[in-house]
Design an enzyme around this catalytic site. Sequence first.
Site, PDB file in Angstrom:
ATOM      1  N   ASN A  95      52.381  25.741  36.501  1.00 26.52           N
ATOM      2  CA  ASN A  95      52.640  26.161  35.127  1.00 26.52           C
ATOM      3  C   ASN A  95      53.558  27.367  35.090  1.00 26.52           C
ATOM      4  OD1 ASN A  95      51.410  28.727  33.730  1.00 26.52           O
ATOM      5  ND2 ASN A  95      49.902  28.143  35.295  1.00 26.52           N
ATOM      6  N   CYS A 156      50.134  37.837  36.538  1.00 24.76           N
ATOM      7  CA  CYS A 156      50.817  36.640  36.034  1.00 24.76           C
ATOM      8  C   CYS A 156      52.115  36.430  36.797  1.00 24.76           C
ATOM      9  CB  CYS A 156      51.125  36.765  34.548  1.00 24.76           C
ATOM     10  SG  CYS A 156      51.936  35.288  33.933  1.00 24.76           S
TER      11      CYS A 156
HETATM   12  C1  FMN Z   1      48.086  26.516  32.007  1.00 26.30           C
HETATM   13  C2  FMN Z   1      47.541  27.773  32.592  1.00 26.30           C
HETATM   14  C3  FMN Z   1      47.637  28.965  31.879  1.00 26.30           C
HETATM   15  C4  FMN Z   1      47.109  30.145  32.416  1.00 26.30           C
HETATM   16  N1  FMN Z   1      47.199  31.290  31.684  1.00 26.30           N
HETATM   17  C5  FMN Z   1      46.623  32.424  32.168  1.00 26.30           C
HETATM   18  C6  FMN Z   1      46.603  33.613  31.388  1.00 26.30           C
HETATM   19  O1  FMN Z   1      47.061  33.667  30.251  1.00 26.30           O
HETATM   20  N2  FMN Z   1      46.033  34.722  31.941  1.00 26.30           N
HETATM   21  C7  FMN Z   1      45.482  34.724  33.186  1.00 26.30           C
HETATM   22  O2  FMN Z   1      44.968  35.752  33.641  1.00 26.30           O
HETATM   23  N3  FMN Z   1      45.458  33.593  33.949  1.00 26.30           N
HETATM   24  C8  FMN Z   1      46.012  32.457  33.461  1.00 26.30           C
HETATM   25  N4  FMN Z   1      45.974  31.310  34.212  1.00 26.30           N
HETATM   26  C9  FMN Z   1      45.359  31.333  35.557  1.00 26.30           C
HETATM   27  C10 FMN Z   1      43.906  30.839  35.519  1.00 26.30           C
HETATM   28  O3  FMN Z   1      43.092  31.666  34.708  1.00 26.30           O
HETATM   29  C11 FMN Z   1      43.298  30.776  36.951  1.00 26.30           C
HETATM   30  O4  FMN Z   1      43.283  32.074  37.474  1.00 26.30           O
HETATM   31  C12 FMN Z   1      44.124  29.903  37.876  1.00 26.30           C
HETATM   32  O5  FMN Z   1      44.590  28.739  37.202  1.00 26.30           O
HETATM   33  C13 FMN Z   1      43.329  29.475  39.124  1.00 26.30           C
HETATM   34  O6  FMN Z   1      42.172  28.740  38.789  1.00 26.30           O
HETATM   35  P1  FMN Z   1      42.119  27.128  38.699  1.00 26.30           P
HETATM   36  O7  FMN Z   1      42.728  26.571  39.957  1.00 26.30           O
HETATM   37  O8  FMN Z   1      40.671  26.804  38.533  1.00 26.30           O
HETATM   38  O9  FMN Z   1      42.934  26.736  37.504  1.00 26.30           O
HETATM   39  C14 FMN Z   1      46.494  30.121  33.689  1.00 26.30           C
HETATM   40  C15 FMN Z   1      46.396  28.917  34.400  1.00 26.30           C
HETATM   41  C16 FMN Z   1      46.900  27.753  33.867  1.00 26.30           C
HETATM   42  C17 FMN Z   1      46.759  26.468  34.653  1.00 26.30           C
END
Ligand code: FMN
Length: 326
Positions: A95, A156
């Site tokens: 993303n 981020c």
């Molecule tokens: C579409 C998308 C948007 C995200 N937006 C944010 C965000 O705004 N702030 C943040 O701290 N992490 C954001 N993340 C990261 C997630 O909170 C998480 O840390 C990361 O995706 C790893 O976990 P996962 O593999 O379970 O998705 C985003 C992840 C995705 C996939």
Amino acid sequence: MRRMSSSTDSQSAQNARYAQDTQDVQDSRLSCTLGSLTLKNPLIAASGTYAFGEAYRSVLDPGIWGAITLKSVTPEPRPGNPGQRIRECHGGLLNSIGLANPGLDEFEKDIIPLLGDLDTVVIASLAGSVSSDYTKLAARLNQYAVINAYELNLSCPNVREGGLAFGADPTKIEALVGQVRHATSKPLLVKLTPNVTSIADTVRAAEAGGADAIVMCNTFLGMDIDLNTGRPVFENTYAGFSGPPVFPLALRCVHQTAAATKLPVIGMGGVSTLEDVQKMILAGASAVGLGTLNFTRPDAPVELCAGLDQWVANKGAANIQDLRSN
Ligand SMILES: Cc1cc2nc3c(=O)[nH]c(=O)nc-3n(C[C@H](O)[C@H](O)[C@H](O)COP(=O)(O)O)c2cc1C
């Protein structure tokens, strides 16, 4: 447990209700504590994958979660990155959203009023380009008792300034966390990036700045190339990779985090099964975030809570925290 509240409730009424809720919650064998926060279970909706909590209400009562983390908010509205923002890839998700969000004014006006009846702990995720953005957000949002804690997004990968510019530098992390610490008495969770050489250095810097818990981790830097154009798919070239393929990497980062600090750790990255949640806890996580899984299985917390409860019972433990490795 009920955590009925509204943005107009007095702080003392909220505190009394929270104390009662906390007592109820402590009776549960899935309850966990993150500093002064008590969660009914260790599952936390990860920022950016659960919008502002309201979008999923028709699918599942948000009250199933131990906590939900809202989409990161910045002082000014951000349209997000141009071009393609999401791409499924190698069993995971790339993303490049670029912190699209309505900004602080609209967040206060339109989002905060929706949070009052969420029967769970609410964590606001704060983001910015300079350190004063974070202190400004914290100071303005302090008045809202419906926000139980702040998560500082120092990680981020999809914005040119801020994010990784802070999150990769221990000196800047310590200074920034210290400044926000002075601006609020709400619990401070600091979300760090896995895209550094030394996880231990950034974790210790967040702790030295006054963090109450460490969130490990945000997405892993990745990229994709369009074979038709020969050019990167994303305008920012690199994008954040998440979902099941990153789980072993995230587990390693969580293990390194837990080894570097005595603070509670919220482990996340690729968690998609009961076994993944168990491994995060065994690696040292007090709570576990679910992100990308919300897009495919928004009801997963129901099954995961049942499985965790059974796990604790089978182990003969009084509470899930007794199964943590350290
Ligand atoms: C579409 C998308 C948007 C995200 N937006 C944010 C965000 O705004 N702030 C943040 O701290 N992490 C954001 N993340 C990261 C997630 O909170 C998480 O840390 C990361 O995706 C790893 O976990 P996962 O593999 O379970 O998705 C985003 C992840 C995705 C996939």
